[in-house]
Every structure is written in structure tokens, then in C-alpha cells.
Design an enzyme around this catalytic site. Structure first.
Site, PDB file in Angstrom:
ATOM      1  N   ARG A  85       5.312 -13.388   9.363  1.00  0.00           N
ATOM      2  CA  ARG A  85       5.924 -12.059   9.286  1.00  0.00           C
ATOM      3  C   ARG A  85       7.291 -12.062   9.949  1.00  0.00           C
ATOM      4  O   ARG A  85       7.570 -12.879  10.823  1.00  0.00           O
ATOM      5  CB  ARG A  85       5.056 -11.030  10.023  1.00  0.00           C
TER       6      ARG A  85
ATOM      7  N   GLU B 144       0.877  -1.167   0.000  1.00  0.00           N
ATOM      8  CA  GLU B 144       0.000   0.000   0.000  1.00  0.00           C
ATOM      9  C   GLU B 144       0.911   1.213   0.000  1.00  0.00           C
ATOM     10  O   GLU B 144       1.786   1.316   0.855  1.00  0.00           O
ATOM     11  CB  GLU B 144      -0.820   0.033   1.291  1.00  0.00           C
TER      12      GLU B 144
ATOM     13  N   LYS C 189       4.358   2.796  11.374  1.00  0.00           N
ATOM     14  CA  LYS C 189       4.466   4.108  10.725  1.00  0.00           C
ATOM     15  C   LYS C 189       4.191   5.237  11.706  1.00  0.00           C
ATOM     16  O   LYS C 189       4.863   6.257  11.702  1.00  0.00           O
ATOM     17  CB  LYS C 189       3.427   4.207   9.605  1.00  0.00           C
TER      18      LYS C 189
HETATM   19  P1  ATP Z   1      -0.153  -1.826   7.165  1.00  0.00           P
HETATM   20  O1  ATP Z   1       0.328  -2.312   8.494  1.00  0.00           O
HETATM   21  O2  ATP Z   1      -0.340  -0.365   7.063  1.00  0.00           O
HETATM   22  O3  ATP Z   1      -1.233  -2.660   6.520  1.00  0.00           O
HETATM   23  P2  ATP Z   1       1.789  -3.374   5.919  1.00  0.00           P
HETATM   24  O4  ATP Z   1       2.985  -3.397   6.790  1.00  0.00           O
HETATM   25  O5  ATP Z   1       0.873  -4.531   5.862  1.00  0.00           O
HETATM   26  O6  ATP Z   1       1.055  -2.052   6.246  1.00  0.00           O
HETATM   27  P3  ATP Z   1       1.730  -3.329   3.081  1.00  0.00           P
HETATM   28  O7  ATP Z   1       2.075  -2.200   2.217  1.00  0.00           O
HETATM   29  O8  ATP Z   1       0.324  -3.786   3.104  1.00  0.00           O
HETATM   30  O9  ATP Z   1       2.243  -2.930   4.503  1.00  0.00           O
HETATM   31  O10 ATP Z   1       2.696  -4.530   2.841  1.00  0.00           O
HETATM   32  C1  ATP Z   1       3.043  -5.020   1.582  1.00  0.00           C
HETATM   33  C2  ATP Z   1       3.379  -6.475   1.703  1.00  0.00           C
HETATM   34  O11 ATP Z   1       4.428  -6.666   2.641  1.00  0.00           O
HETATM   35  C3  ATP Z   1       2.206  -7.283   2.177  1.00  0.00           C
HETATM   36  O12 ATP Z   1       2.115  -8.443   1.385  1.00  0.00           O
HETATM   37  C4  ATP Z   1       2.556  -7.614   3.591  1.00  0.00           C
HETATM   38  O13 ATP Z   1       2.009  -8.843   3.984  1.00  0.00           O
HETATM   39  C5  ATP Z   1       4.071  -7.658   3.565  1.00  0.00           C
HETATM   40  N1  ATP Z   1       4.620  -7.353   4.871  1.00  0.00           N
HETATM   41  C6  ATP Z   1       4.386  -6.262   5.619  1.00  0.00           C
HETATM   42  N2  ATP Z   1       5.025  -6.335   6.788  1.00  0.00           N
HETATM   43  C7  ATP Z   1       5.721  -7.496   6.795  1.00  0.00           C
HETATM   44  C8  ATP Z   1       6.570  -8.161   7.740  1.00  0.00           C
HETATM   45  N3  ATP Z   1       6.855  -7.619   8.912  1.00  0.00           N
HETATM   46  N4  ATP Z   1       7.098  -9.353   7.393  1.00  0.00           N
HETATM   47  C9  ATP Z   1       6.828  -9.889   6.196  1.00  0.00           C
HETATM   48  N5  ATP Z   1       6.042  -9.345   5.278  1.00  0.00           N
HETATM   49  C10 ATP Z   1       5.476  -8.154   5.559  1.00  0.00           C
HETATM   50 MG    MG Z   2      -1.314  -4.004   4.713  1.00  0.00          MG
END
Ligand code: ATP
Ligand code: MG
Length: 619
Positions: free
Chosen positions: A320, A95, A330
């Protein structure tokens, strides 16, 4: 004499393979070489015929081959075997509402790496269905980070590219009797979900509307008849299912926002649950890899594609990556930035990718880190020290060495004459070559490498005591020193030509060396769990998280190291045009691994410490 010869002969040993008598050391060397060759031959013989071959490094520098274990075995290997198609098509779907962090590096490595490993392709898809949170700068920054990590998107796409197509699919769903326009408010929706106190789940009367009615209502939503929250499109799933993701989720909602790509065209925007699986389908994604918080969503993901009869990608979920000892959210980083605890979103103490990059961590080290951890369905909680350890090991074998003195004090070597020394860039990697350094009668050493009063367990410089200067033919012995107040201002010394090998060598720089600033970064937080601190994470901030050495000096070899950057050489950073100052990396011997900071100017060079040389140093 004869005894001596006999003694030597007795020390010789038989090399059974050649029948020669050789020294013990030589025999050991030969046996090791043969064992290595045998092991290689065995590995080759045992290798399965169609074992996937790791992509060849771009240069001879085989020390930096891309890590591939995470794809060749374990969870990702199983995922591939579940659907062993060619070509593999994946996507990384951020996003565009913030900067990426170390956790995203895992998602990038998983998605781009998996496709690359299987010779397929990976899209960078901006999941831009929430116009309220998106900003142009994040699009650019995200794309740059993907490229910096060494991946080239097959194409950059936007969920919003599909707004027309998604709208058509929504109408199709309505015509199939599988979606309806609902006017319920939050309280009503909550009641419909049922539960112990509220009784069984049920649908509202809107679910019984005819497709024709829903279609005209949906078009009315599109044409601006309703304000936000007055109406939304719901999928008609299966409320008998135990999974809440099947309880008639929202597909479209009304938003009073202009979209940065489609402008004022739309008043209605599709939800994640409606958009993601369809965009995956449109792009022909074979393996839709996401994190485990989407496990429950798999059912609705599959339901929508199946119901519409479109191509069905396969969603699978991995754990994750969480890093302890820092904050990644953020909102929290925003607070650190706006309240000026850090220099910005790219502060080297943060674990945003732009921060890690600025600190000088090479992209290859990040990929190696993710690869080492491997991919499973369990979340991975990792301490910062573990990340640093991987970075340190990576730098150890890929960057040159130089001498930097953080806190210089002059040593005048009375009997010395100027000479030119040839110094290798790395004692371990001869291919890095060497450079010439002028040795001057006055050199600068680290203030804490000198003691005014000697003691037996101390092995560096002190009056009457000798110490080696790295790469200099003779040790130096201090004879006297002068002080201004408490501070030693100059040390007088002579060469120690006694032939005794010094116990310790210290680093030095010559007279006239460049003055630089060095920033040593320590952990931004005092504890492993900043969020658990009383009064919040701000109270856990380490007051000594940044130490500045404004009068440091660097030897002249720096010019060549800078000219030859990026280090590691040919790692791809410059090919992509992304190799900034941070790719000027080296080991400052006995001090730290360092990289140039983006604040550097032509007149003033600034270095960041990437990591310490040893695990506990600096803690
Ligand atoms: P928000 O918490 O605002 O939803 P997000 O951290 O999920 O943000 P995204 O932009 O939706 O951010 O993430 C893009 C991709 O990165 C998604 O597929 C998400 O699952 C993956 N992602 C985000 N954080 C992690 C993490 N800590 N470890 C592994 N993958 C991650
Ligand atoms: Mg997300």
C-alpha cells in the site's frame, strides 16, 4: 591590437572531427551534441528487439510522456512474466462507500496502467456487495477520478450484476458438498477456530448436513425464513490448513437492506471472499492485483475457483501507499468535514483525490509520483514533501508563467511612459509563445519587496536603491514614499538609466490589473504523525493551514492562459470533458504554482496554491 588578436587566436581550440579552429564555448557545444547523438545511437542498438514501446504522447509535446518504468521493471514486470498472456485483463475494484484518496491513485495506476502498458483492458468494477454503506454519489465520484487520471475503463461493472450467477455458484458448491448452512453464533464460531486456550479447531454439526438439506436451508435463507445472523452459508474448506482463510469462511449472509441496484430482490448477500474471486473469474481477469492485506486470502481465492472448476485468474499482492503528515481514513476526514475544519471532502489541504484535483495538481503528476515510487510488496511510507516535490518538478516543465502580486503596493515611476512589453510564457519552453503586457506609469509590487530603510545586504527596492522589474528594460529606483499609520501607501520612483545591471528582479503588475483572491495552503497538520497527537489528530491541526490574500492582483496574460487551459496543454483533461477550472495552472513568478479554485465566479477569480516554488518555502 595585434596582442588582442593573438590572445583571441590563442583561445581558439581545434575541433578534431572537422579540423576547424573554434571558440572554447563552441567546441564544448559541439562535443556535447555529438555525445548525445552517440548515446542515442548506442541506446537504440542495445534496445531489445521487442522492448515494449511506451504509448506515444497525443501531441508533439513530448515533455509529458506517460511514465512506464513501474511496468517495465521490478515487481509488475515479474508478475507479467509469471503469466505472459495476451490480452492482459485487470480490474480496479473499489467499494463505493467513500471518496478515493492518494493511496487509491496507486491502485488505479497499477491496474489500469498495467493493462494499458500491455495493450490489454481494465474494468472499473464497483464492489457493491455491502448495500448498507453504499451511496450513489460515490459511484459518480469514483468514475470521474479514474477518468481524470487519464484512464478509460473497458467497461464499468458491478459485483451486483453477478448476483444471480453468484447464487447459482453457491448452489453448485452446496451440491458438491463444499458448502453448508450454519446456525452458529459468534461465540460458537470463535470456539470452533481453536487456539491455545480453546483447544484444537473443530467443525460444528452443521458441517455434516447432507447437500439436499443445505440446499433447502439455503433457499429458505434466500426466501426470508431467517433473520440476519440466524443462518449463513459457509464454505467447507480445510480446517487443517494453518491459514485462517481456510477455516470455513462465510459465503453468504442475511442482510435486512435494500440494494441500490437490485432493490428489495435479495435478502442474502455474498461476502467479499465469495464474490471477489468469482467476479474476477467471470470477467476473465488475468492478473488480479491487490494490496498485501489480501496475501492470506490468496489461498481461499484459489480454492473457490478451483473447487468450482471455473477459469482461474492469478492474484498477486503489492504494498500500500501511505502518506505521512495527513489522515486518509474516511471516518477521520468525515470529522474534519462535519466539524468544519476544512471546506469539504474536496478541500485542497486534504489528500482525497477530489481535494488534490481541486488544489490544481495535474493528474499526470500523480501518475509520475506513483511511477517514481515503483511497485514492490513492501508498504511505501511517503512524506507530503516528497509528493509536492514531484508535483513541482512536473509543473516546472509544463505550465506557463505569469505575474501575481499577493499584497500590492503602488509604485509611481515619475519618468515612465506607458509601453507594451512582449513577455514569454516560459523562459525555458519557447513553444509556449509570448503575450503582450501593458507597462503603466504606476505599477504594483509586493509590499515585502520594499523596505523603508535600506541596508547593504538587502537587494530589493528601498529609498535610493534600484531593483529590476521582471521583463522591464530599466530598473527602478525609489525616491520617496508615503504612509498611512504604519502602512506604506505609495512609493515614488524613477527609472535608473545608469546602465548598471540590477542585483535582483522583482515581479509587478500594471495599473488596472485584475483583483483576485489567493489561498495559500499549508500542511493541515503540525506533525508527521497526526494520529499520535495527545487527544487525537484534531489536536494536531495547524492553525495556519490556510492563508488568504484577498487583494491580490494578476497580470493580463491570465486571460490567454485561461483560454488555452488545460495546462499542461493537451494532457487529456479536456478531452474527457473533465477539465475544470483547476486545469488553469501557472507559475506565479517568485510566488508559487497556482490554479483556479472551483469557488471562482465570473466576478471573482480565486486561486489555490498548488505547491510552493521551493521545498522549504511556506513551512
Ligand atoms: P476500506 O479501508 O474501507 O476497505 P479501501 O481503502 O480498501 O477501503 P477499496 O474501495 O476497497 O478501499 O479500495 C479499492 C482498491 O484500492 C483495493 O484494491 C485496495 O487494495 C486499493 N487501495 C486502497 N487503499 C490503498 C492504498 N493506500 N495503497 C494502494 N492501494 C490501495
Ligand atoms: Mg477495502
Amino acid at each position: 591590437m595585434a596582442d588582442a588578436v593573438a590572445g583571441q587566436v590563442a583561445k581558439l581550440q581545434l575541433d578534431e572531427e572537422t579540423g576547424e579552429m573554434v571558440s572554447k564555448g563552441e567546441l564544448k557545444k559541439r562535443l556535447a551534441k555529438r555525445a548525445k547523438k552517440a548515446a542515442q545511437a548506442k541506446a537504440k542498438a542495445e534496445a531489445p528487439e521487442k522492448a515494449p514501446v511506451a504509448p506515444k504522447p497525443k501531441t508533439e509535446e513530448a515533455k509529458i510522456s506517460e511514465p512506464t518504468n513501474m511496468f517495465a521493471q521490478g515487481w509488475l514486470d515479474e508478475v507479467y512474466k509469471e503469466r505472459p498472456v495476451k490480452p492482459v485483463v485487470t480490474r480496479f475494484p473499489p467499494e463505493p462507500n467513500g471518496y478515493l484518496h492518494i493511496g487509491h491513485a496507486k491502485a488505479i495506476a497499477v491496474n489500469f496502467g498495467f493493462a494499458k502498458y500491455h495493450g490489454g483492458k481494465c474494468y472499473l468494477r464497483f464492489d457493491d456487495t455491502n448495500p448498507e454503506a453504499e451511496e450513489e454519489k460515490y459511484f459518480t465520484a469514483i468514475k470521474e477520478m479514474v477518468e481524470w487520471l487519464g484512464f478509460k475503463p473497458y467497461a464499468v461493472t458491478y459485483s451486483s450484476d453477478n448476483f444471480d450467477k453468484l447464487y447459482e455458484k453457491a448452489e453448485e458448491l452446496i451440491k458438491l458438498g463444499k458448502a453448508y448452512v450454519c446456525h452458529c453464533g459468534d461465540a460458537e464460531i470463535k470456539a470452533q477456530r481453536g487456539g491455545e486456550a480453546r483447544g484444537p479447531r473443530f467443525r460444528c454439526a452443521h458441517a455434516d448436513q447432507t447437500p439436499e438439506h443445505n440446499l433447502s436451508e439455503f433457499r429458505a435463507m434466500r426466501d426470508g425464513k431467517y433473520k440476519p445472523r440466524e443462518a449463513f452459508l459457509r464454505m467447507k474448506q480445510n480446517i487443517e490448513d494453518g491459514n485462517p482463510q481456510m477455516w470455513d469462511l462465510a459465503a453468504y449472509r442475511i442482510l435486512d437492506a435494500e440494494h441500490h441496484r437490485t432493490g428489495p430482490k435479495w435478502k442474502i448477500y455474498p461476502t467479499y471472499d465469495f464474490t471477489h474471486c468469482l467476479c474476477d473469474s467471470f470477467e476473465g481477469i488475468t492478473h488480479s492485483l491487490c494490496t498485501t492485506e489480501f496475501i492470506q486470502s490468496r489461498v481461499s481465492y484459489e480454492w473457490l475457483n478451483k473447487t468450482l472448476g471455473v477459469y482461474e485468474p492469478m492474484q498477486r499482492e503489492y504494498g500500500r501507499l501511505n502518506i505521512t503528515g495527513t489522515v486518509l481514513s474516511k471516518r477521520k476526514i468525515m470529522k474534519l468535514v462535519t466539524e468544519k475544519y476544512v471546506r469539504g471532502w474536496d478541500d485542497p489541504r486534504l489528500y482525497t483525490l477530489i481535494g488534490i484535483k481541486r488544489r490544481g495538481v495535474p493528474p499526470g503528476a500523480i501518475l509520475e509520483f506513483v511511477n517514481e515510487l515503483g511497485v514492490t510488496t513492501a508498504p511505501t511510507n511517503i512524506q507530503l514533501a516528497r509528493f509536492d516535490q514531484t508535483v513541482r518538478r512536473y509543473l516546472e516543465r509544463t505550465v506557463p508563467r505569469l505575474m501575481v502580486v499577493l499584497d500590492p503596493v503602488p509604485v509611481v515611476i515619475e519618468d515612465a511612459e506607458e509601453m507594451e512589453l512582449e513577455i514569454p510564457f516560459s523562459p525555458k519552453i519557447p513553444e509556449m509563445g509570448s503575450h503582450k503586457v501593458k507597462f503603466t506609469k504606476t505599477v504594483y509590487i509586493e509590499r515585502n519587496d520594499f523596505r523603508e530603510v535600506d541596508s547593504p545586504e538587502y537587494f530589493r527596492l528601498a529609498p535610493g536603491k534600484s531593483v529590476g522589474l521582471l521583463q522591464v528594460p530599466y530598473p527602478v529606483k525609489a525616491v520617496s514614499f508615503t504612509k498611512d499609520g504604519d502602512k506604506v501607501t505609495e512609493i515614488k520612483a524613477v527609472f535608473d538609466k545608469s546602465g548598471k545591471k540590477p542585483k535582483t528582479y522583482i515581479h509587478w503588475v500594471a495599473e488596472g490589473s485584475r483583483n483576485v483572491e489567493v489561498r495559500i495552503h499549508n500542511s493541515l497538520f503540525k506533525s508527521e504523525k497526526p494520529d499520535d497527537a495527545e487527544g487525537g489528530f484534531i489536536n494536531d491541526i495547524n492553525p495556519n493551514s490556510e492563508e488568504i490574500w484577498p487583494h491580490a492582483m494578476i497580470e493580463s496574460g491570465f486571460d490567454e492562459v485561461k483560454a488555452r487551459a488545460p495546462w499542461p496543454e493537451a494532457a487529456g483533461e479536456s478531452e474527457l470533458g473533465k477539465g475544470g477550472l483547476e486545469s488553469v495552472r501557472f507559475q506565479a513568478m517568485r510566488v508559487a504554482y497556482m490554479a483556479m479554485d472551483s469557488d471562482s465566479t465570473d466576478d471573482k477569480v480565486i486561486f489555490n496554491r498548488i505547491v510552493s516554488l521551493k521545498e522549504d518555502a511556506g513551512k
